[in-house]
Design a protein around this motif. Structure first.
Motif, PDB file in Angstrom:
ATOM      1  N   VAL A   1       0.862  -1.185   0.000  1.00 17.78           N
ATOM      2  CA  VAL A   1       0.000   0.000   0.000  1.00 17.78           C
ATOM      3  C   VAL A   1       0.893   1.228   0.000  1.00 17.78           C
ATOM      4  CG1 VAL A   1      -1.613   1.369   1.376  1.00 17.78           C
ATOM      5  CG2 VAL A   1      -1.931  -1.100   1.180  1.00 17.78           C
ATOM      6  N   THR A   2       0.643   2.137  -0.913  1.00 13.03           N
ATOM      7  CA  THR A   2       1.496   3.322  -0.987  1.00 13.03           C
ATOM      8  C   THR A   2       0.734   4.503  -1.562  1.00 13.03           C
ATOM      9  OG1 THR A   2       3.527   4.237  -1.942  1.00 13.03           O
ATOM     10  CG2 THR A   2       2.359   2.597  -3.263  1.00 13.03           C
ATOM     11  N   HIS A   3       1.189   5.696  -1.241  1.00 13.84           N
ATOM     12  CA  HIS A   3       0.622   6.890  -1.877  1.00 13.84           C
ATOM     13  C   HIS A   3       1.465   7.302  -3.076  1.00 13.84           C
ATOM     14  CE1 HIS A   3      -2.625   7.951   0.821  1.00 13.84           C
ATOM     15  NE2 HIS A   3      -1.880   7.482   1.814  1.00 13.84           N
ATOM     16  N   ASN A   4       2.540   6.575  -3.287  1.00 11.02           N
ATOM     17  CA  ASN A   4       3.526   6.994  -4.282  1.00 11.02           C
ATOM     18  C   ASN A   4       3.387   6.195  -5.588  1.00 11.02           C
ATOM     19  OD1 ASN A   4       5.867   7.512  -5.727  1.00 11.02           O
ATOM     20  ND2 ASN A   4       7.081   7.802  -3.846  1.00 11.02           N
ATOM     21  N   MET A   5       2.821   6.828  -6.594  1.00  6.95           N
ATOM     22  CA  MET A   5       2.616   6.149  -7.876  1.00  6.95           C
ATOM     23  C   MET A   5       3.945   5.793  -8.527  1.00  6.95           C
ATOM     24  SD  MET A   5      -0.505   5.579  -8.749  1.00  6.95           S
ATOM     25  CE  MET A   5      -1.462   6.035 -10.161  1.00  6.95           C
ATOM     26  N   GLY A   6       4.977   6.585  -8.238  1.00  6.78           N
ATOM     27  CA  GLY A   6       6.302   6.287  -8.780  1.00  6.78           C
ATOM     28  C   GLY A   6       6.804   4.940  -8.268  1.00  6.78           C
ATOM     29  N   VAL A   7       6.533   4.680  -6.988  1.00  8.37           N
ATOM     30  CA  VAL A   7       6.927   3.399  -6.396  1.00  8.37           C
ATOM     31  C   VAL A   7       6.162   2.252  -7.062  1.00  8.37           C
ATOM     32  CG1 VAL A   7       6.812   2.009  -4.285  1.00  8.37           C
ATOM     33  CG2 VAL A   7       7.680   4.347  -4.190  1.00  8.37           C
ATOM     34  N   VAL A   8       4.885   2.477  -7.310  1.00 11.23           N
ATOM     35  CA  VAL A   8       4.074   1.455  -7.984  1.00 11.23           C
ATOM     36  C   VAL A   8       4.643   1.173  -9.370  1.00 11.23           C
ATOM     37  CG1 VAL A   8       1.797   0.934  -8.959  1.00 11.23           C
ATOM     38  CG2 VAL A   8       1.981   2.016  -6.712  1.00 11.23           C
ATOM     39  N   ARG A   9       4.932   2.244 -10.082  1.00 12.00           N
ATOM     40  CA  ARG A   9       5.478   2.071 -11.426  1.00 12.00           C
ATOM     41  C   ARG A   9       6.802   1.302 -11.386  1.00 12.00           C
ATOM     42  NH1 ARG A   9       7.073   7.347 -14.724  1.00 12.00           N
ATOM     43  NH2 ARG A   9       8.101   7.658 -12.733  1.00 12.00           N
ATOM     44  N   ALA A  10       7.624   1.621 -10.377  1.00 10.28           N
ATOM     45  CA  ALA A  10       8.953   1.014 -10.313  1.00 10.28           C
ATOM     46  C   ALA A  10       8.914  -0.447  -9.884  1.00 10.28           C
ATOM     47  CB  ALA A  10       9.839   1.812  -9.357  1.00 10.28           C
ATOM     48  N   MET A  11       7.971  -0.821  -9.030  1.00 10.58           N
ATOM     49  CA  MET A  11       8.088  -2.179  -8.490  1.00 10.58           C
ATOM     50  C   MET A  11       6.879  -3.090  -8.612  1.00 10.58           C
ATOM     51  SD  MET A  11       8.448  -1.601  -4.355  1.00 10.58           S
ATOM     52  CE  MET A  11       8.392  -3.315  -3.821  1.00 10.58           C
ATOM     53  N   ALA A  12       5.691  -2.556  -8.916  1.00 11.48           N
ATOM     54  CA  ALA A  12       4.502  -3.420  -8.865  1.00 11.48           C
ATOM     55  C   ALA A  12       4.200  -4.064 -10.216  1.00 11.48           C
ATOM     56  CB  ALA A  12       3.300  -2.614  -8.384  1.00 11.48           C
ATOM     57  N   ASP A  13       3.969  -5.369 -10.204  1.00 11.77           N
ATOM     58  CA  ASP A  13       3.553  -6.076 -11.426  1.00 11.77           C
ATOM     59  C   ASP A  13       2.094  -5.757 -11.742  1.00 11.77           C
ATOM     60  OD1 ASP A  13       5.987  -7.804 -11.655  1.00 11.77           O
ATOM     61  OD2 ASP A  13       5.285  -8.413  -9.682  1.00 11.77           O
ATOM     62  N   LYS A  14       1.303  -5.665 -10.641  1.00 12.38           N
ATOM     63  CA  LYS A  14      -0.116  -5.375 -10.807  1.00 12.38           C
ATOM     64  C   LYS A  14      -0.458  -4.201  -9.926  1.00 12.38           C
ATOM     65  CE  LYS A  14      -1.671 -10.172 -11.339  1.00 12.38           C
ATOM     66  NZ  LYS A  14      -2.366 -11.263 -10.615  1.00 12.38           N
ATOM     67  N   MET A  15      -1.533  -3.513 -10.265  1.00 14.89           N
ATOM     68  CA  MET A  15      -1.977  -2.448  -9.367  1.00 14.89           C
ATOM     69  C   MET A  15      -3.488  -2.441  -9.195  1.00 14.89           C
ATOM     70  SD  MET A  15      -1.193   0.961 -11.658  1.00 14.89           S
ATOM     71  CE  MET A  15      -2.070   2.133 -10.611  1.00 14.89           C
ATOM     72  N   LEU A  16      -3.891  -1.976  -8.006  1.00 15.04           N
ATOM     73  CA  LEU A  16      -5.303  -1.861  -7.667  1.00 15.04           C
ATOM     74  C   LEU A  16      -5.525  -0.423  -7.220  1.00 15.04           C
ATOM     75  CD1 LEU A  16      -8.109  -3.133  -6.795  1.00 15.04           C
ATOM     76  CD2 LEU A  16      -7.022  -3.638  -4.600  1.00 15.04           C
ATOM     77  N   VAL A  17      -6.484   0.232  -7.837  1.00 17.01           N
ATOM     78  CA  VAL A  17      -6.809   1.605  -7.449  1.00 17.01           C
ATOM     79  C   VAL A  17      -8.126   1.600  -6.685  1.00 17.01           C
ATOM     80  CG1 VAL A  17      -7.266   3.952  -8.252  1.00 17.01           C
ATOM     81  CG2 VAL A  17      -5.643   2.502  -9.501  1.00 17.01           C
ATOM     82  N   MET A  18      -8.072   2.070  -5.435  1.00 17.19           N
ATOM     83  CA  MET A  18      -9.259   2.080  -4.576  1.00 17.19           C
ATOM     84  C   MET A  18      -9.847   3.476  -4.479  1.00 17.19           C
ATOM     85  SD  MET A  18      -9.626  -0.992  -3.130  1.00 17.19           S
ATOM     86  CE  MET A  18     -10.632  -0.579  -1.681  1.00 17.19           C
ATOM     87  N   GLN A  19     -11.159   3.549  -4.442  1.00 17.73           N
ATOM     88  CA  GLN A  19     -11.826   4.812  -4.121  1.00 17.73           C
ATOM     89  C   GLN A  19     -13.132   4.478  -3.417  1.00 17.73           C
ATOM     90  OE1 GLN A  19     -13.324   7.304  -7.303  1.00 17.73           O
ATOM     91  NE2 GLN A  19     -12.694   9.166  -6.243  1.00 17.73           N
ATOM     92  N   GLY A  20     -13.336   5.077  -2.254  1.00 19.59           N
ATOM     93  CA  GLY A  20     -14.573   4.860  -1.512  1.00 19.59           C
ATOM     94  C   GLY A  20     -14.916   3.396  -1.290  1.00 19.59           C
ATOM     95  N   GLY A  21     -13.890   2.584  -1.016  1.00 19.47           N
ATOM     96  CA  GLY A  21     -14.127   1.180  -0.710  1.00 19.47           C
ATOM     97  C   GLY A  21     -14.322   0.278  -1.920  1.00 19.47           C
ATOM     98  N   ARG A  22     -14.232   0.860  -3.107  1.00 20.95           N
ATOM     99  CA  ARG A  22     -14.394   0.049  -4.312  1.00 20.95           C
ATOM    100  C   ARG A  22     -13.141   0.073  -5.174  1.00 20.95           C
ATOM    101  NH1 ARG A  22     -19.497  -1.194  -6.064  1.00 20.95           N
ATOM    102  NH2 ARG A  22     -21.197  -0.461  -4.771  1.00 20.95           N
ATOM    103  N   ALA A  23     -13.035  -0.949  -6.020  1.00 21.12           N
ATOM    104  CA  ALA A  23     -11.906  -1.000  -6.958  1.00 21.12           C
ATOM    105  C   ALA A  23     -12.262  -0.182  -8.193  1.00 21.12           C
ATOM    106  CB  ALA A  23     -11.618  -2.437  -7.354  1.00 21.12           C
ATOM    107  N   MET A  24     -11.488   0.868  -8.431  1.00 17.55           N
ATOM    108  CA  MET A  24     -11.695   1.666  -9.634  1.00 17.55           C
ATOM    109  C   MET A  24     -10.980   1.017 -10.811  1.00 17.55           C
ATOM    110  SD  MET A  24     -13.532   4.276  -9.181  1.00 17.55           S
ATOM    111  CE  MET A  24     -14.558   3.418  -8.007  1.00 17.55           C
ATOM    112  N   GLU A  25      -9.912   0.279 -10.461  1.00 12.27           N
ATOM    113  CA  GLU A  25      -9.066  -0.250 -11.513  1.00 12.27           C
ATOM    114  C   GLU A  25      -8.252  -1.399 -10.956  1.00 12.27           C
ATOM    115  OE1 GLU A  25      -8.311   1.334 -15.407  1.00 12.27           O
ATOM    116  OE2 GLU A  25      -8.331   2.845 -13.856  1.00 12.27           O
ATOM    117  N   TYR A  26      -8.058  -2.423 -11.740  1.00 13.52           N
ATOM    118  CA  TYR A  26      -7.163  -3.506 -11.327  1.00 13.52           C
ATOM    119  C   TYR A  26      -6.577  -4.124 -12.583  1.00 13.52           C
ATOM    120  CZ  TYR A  26      -5.731  -8.209  -9.925  1.00 13.52           C
ATOM    121  OH  TYR A  26      -5.024  -9.362  -9.742  1.00 13.52           O
ATOM    122  N   GLY A  27      -5.289  -4.305 -12.602  1.00 14.32           N
ATOM    123  CA  GLY A  27      -4.694  -4.946 -13.760  1.00 14.32           C
ATOM    124  C   GLY A  27      -3.179  -4.862 -13.709  1.00 14.32           C
ATOM    125  N   LYS A  28      -2.547  -5.284 -14.797  1.00 13.33           N
ATOM    126  CA  LYS A  28      -1.096  -5.174 -14.883  1.00 13.33           C
ATOM    127  C   LYS A  28      -0.710  -3.692 -14.866  1.00 13.33           C
ATOM    128  CE  LYS A  28       0.001  -9.434 -17.201  1.00 13.33           C
ATOM    129  NZ  LYS A  28      -0.140 -10.088 -18.501  1.00 13.33           N
TER     130      LYS A  28
END
Ligand SMILES: Nc1ncnc2c1ncn2[C@@H]1O[C@H](COP(=O)(O)OP(=O)(O)OP(=O)(O)O)[C@@H](O)[C@H]1O
Ligand SMILES: [Mg+2]
Length: 259
Positions: free
Chosen positions: A207-234
């Motif tokens: 879990v991070t607030h840093n999108m740069g960190v996500v870009r650098a290390m995450a294979d997949k990402m999940l974007v949450m808003q108001g308890g729901r998934a706005m986005e999930y994928g590679k």
């Protein structure tokens, strides 16, 4: 690929009020999932749900969280405790604060290992020294003999990551592990987690607030808003082609990407 953990349509409520809704994702060995989203969107709740750490008011009210074929919300507390640490490790924002101030790091690592059934003190010390060395600590012995206050905040966090890896968990849950650190130390902690994956094939939910960190290390990402998934994928696909306006806004807020 065999999945290490799989969330399937998970709902979480606090006091009967639905706070996280219909979340699904899965991770295989060595995969990293980055979870981003505004404050209060349910990121920490998702991590806590895995290990039954939602507190007395919190409950997984629907869906399943499978870890190695077992549905975690259905397990009795003692089975969850057995998985916690050994199978699924956790790192928090302020790992330093979870060390006791009046006992040395080495003594606390001994206690942690003993609580998990490892009894041979010599063996534990040897394993701790080897691991610290693998993670690039020049003087492992000195670290073990130190009291937490003798280490910098960044050093404490790095030792916290190493400590979590001592039990060789298959999955690491990291809740904003770098948020309290300055930029250079952030980078060291990120590199340490990447090394853990490389050495042990550890899967990581970060879990991070840093999108740069996500870009650098995450294979997949999940974007949450108001308890729901706005986005999930590679990560590469989401970043190249975000489907929700909210994700686009988050991406626009980070330094320009070369797409
Ligand atoms: N123990 C609790 N009892 C009642 N409500 C809770 C509890 N823990 C969290 N919540 C609520 O659940 C929602 C999600 O909280 P959560 O801590 O998961 O958010 P988060 O995305 O981790 O936020 P942050 O980025 O600030 O850490 C929030 O509305 C929060 O107020
Ligand atoms: Mg949180």
């Amino acid at each position: 690929m065999a999945e290490i953990i799989s969330y399937e349509h998970v709902d979480v409520s606090y006091n009967g009020q639905l706070m996280v809704q219909d979340i699904s994702f899965s991770l295989g060995q060595g995969e990293i999932l980055g979870i981003v989203g505004e404050s209060g969107s349910g990121k920490s709740t998702l991590l806590k749900a895995a290990l039954g750490m939602l507190g007395k008011d919190g409950l997984v009210t629907r869906g399943d969280i499978y870890y190695e074929g077992r549905d975690l919300p259905d397990l009795p507390p003692e089975e969850l405790r057995a998985i916690s640490g050994s199978g699924i490790g956790m790192i928090f924002q302020n790992a330093g604060a979870s060390f006791c101030p009046i006992r040395t790091v080495g003594v606390q690592l001994q206690e942690m290992m003993e609580a998990k059934g490892h009894k041979d003190k010599g063996q534990i010390e040897k394993a701790a020294m080897e691991l610290l060395e693998k993670f690039g600590f020049a003087e492992p012995k000195r670290i073990l003999q130190s009291y937490p206050f003798e280490l910098s905040g960044g050093m404490q966090q790095r030792v916290g990551v190493a400590a979590a890896m001592l039990l060789k968990p298959k999955l690491l849950l990291a809740d904003e592990p770098t948020s309290a650190l300055d930029v250079t130390v952030q980078k060291q902690v990120i590199e340490e987690m990447l090394l853990a994956r490389q050495l042990f094939g550890t899967a990581i939910i970060l879990v991070t607030h840093n999108m740069g960190v996500v870009r650098a290390m995450a294979d997949k990402m999940l974007v949450m808003q108001g308890g729901r998934a706005m986005e999930y994928g590679k990560t590469v696909e989401v970043m190249a082609n975000p489907s929700s306006p909210y994700t686009r806004k988050l991406l626009d807020a980070m330094p320009r990407l070369r797409r």
